[in-house]
Scaffold this motif. Structure first.
Motif, PDB file in Angstrom:
ATOM      1  N   PHE A 139       0.835  -1.208   0.000  1.00 48.64           N
ATOM      2  CA  PHE A 139       0.000   0.000   0.000  1.00 48.64           C
ATOM      3  C   PHE A 139       0.868   1.257   0.000  1.00 48.64           C
ATOM      4  O   PHE A 139       0.540   2.245  -0.661  1.00 48.64           O
TER       5      PHE A 139
ATOM      6  N   SER B 196       2.093   1.779  -3.457  1.00 52.98           N
ATOM      7  CA  SER B 196       1.042   2.284  -4.347  1.00 52.98           C
ATOM      8  C   SER B 196       0.802   3.774  -4.127  1.00 52.98           C
ATOM      9  O   SER B 196       0.468   4.502  -5.064  1.00 52.98           O
TER      10      SER B 196
ATOM     11  N   MET C 241      -2.639  -1.601  -5.254  1.00 57.88           N
ATOM     12  CA  MET C 241      -3.664  -1.545  -4.218  1.00 57.88           C
ATOM     13  C   MET C 241      -4.470  -2.836  -4.171  1.00 57.88           C
ATOM     14  O   MET C 241      -4.777  -3.347  -3.088  1.00 57.88           O
TER      15      MET C 241
ATOM     16  N   GLY D 126      -2.294  -5.547  -2.544  1.00 54.15           N
ATOM     17  CA  GLY D 126      -2.265  -5.370  -1.092  1.00 54.15           C
ATOM     18  C   GLY D 126      -3.580  -5.788  -0.445  1.00 54.15           C
ATOM     19  O   GLY D 126      -3.592  -6.435   0.602  1.00 54.15           O
TER      20      GLY D 126
END
Length: 124
Positions: A49, A52, A81, A84
């Protein structure tokens, strides 16, 4: 200016949590419900994350601030994303299935092969 604030704020929030999770640290209430491997998987998901969140500012700093670069940065950010989120959901599902398996195993542990509790004898 916004890019610098975003990078500093996002890094200050996400990186310490991710590193602590990778080391296996979590609050007591989390450790009671999640196994050590689950905590580490969530740490990896937090790092994903964080990455990203860094895609767009790094692309802007590299001079890729056009519509053509949006064609590349949006799928990269969205893909990270989703990866994750998949790690987080997979960790949660793994914990749930493991917990259910352990509960059914402990319930059936006191039974013998014919399904009757151990120590009972059938009159025959």
């Amino acid at each position: 200016m916004f890019d610098w604030l975003w990078v500093l704020g996002w890094s200050a929030l996400a990186l310490p949590l991710a590193i602590a999770s990778l080391r296996g640290w979590a609050p007591k209430r989390v450790r009671r419900h999640v196994s050590p491997w689950g905590i580490r998987v969530r740490g990896i998901a937090l790092l994903v994350f964080w990455a990203s969140g860094m895609v767009v500012p790094l692309a802007r700093w590299a001079g890729l601030d056009s519509e053509d670069s949006t064609f590349l940065t949006f799928p990269a950010q969205f893909g990270l994303m989703m990866f994750g989120a998949g790690l987080m959901c997979g960790s949660q599902l793994g914990e749930r299935f493991h917990r259910q398996a352990m509960q059914s195993w402990t319930l059936n542990e006191g039974r013998d092969g014919d399904g009757k509790p151990q120590g009972t004898r059938s009159v025959g």
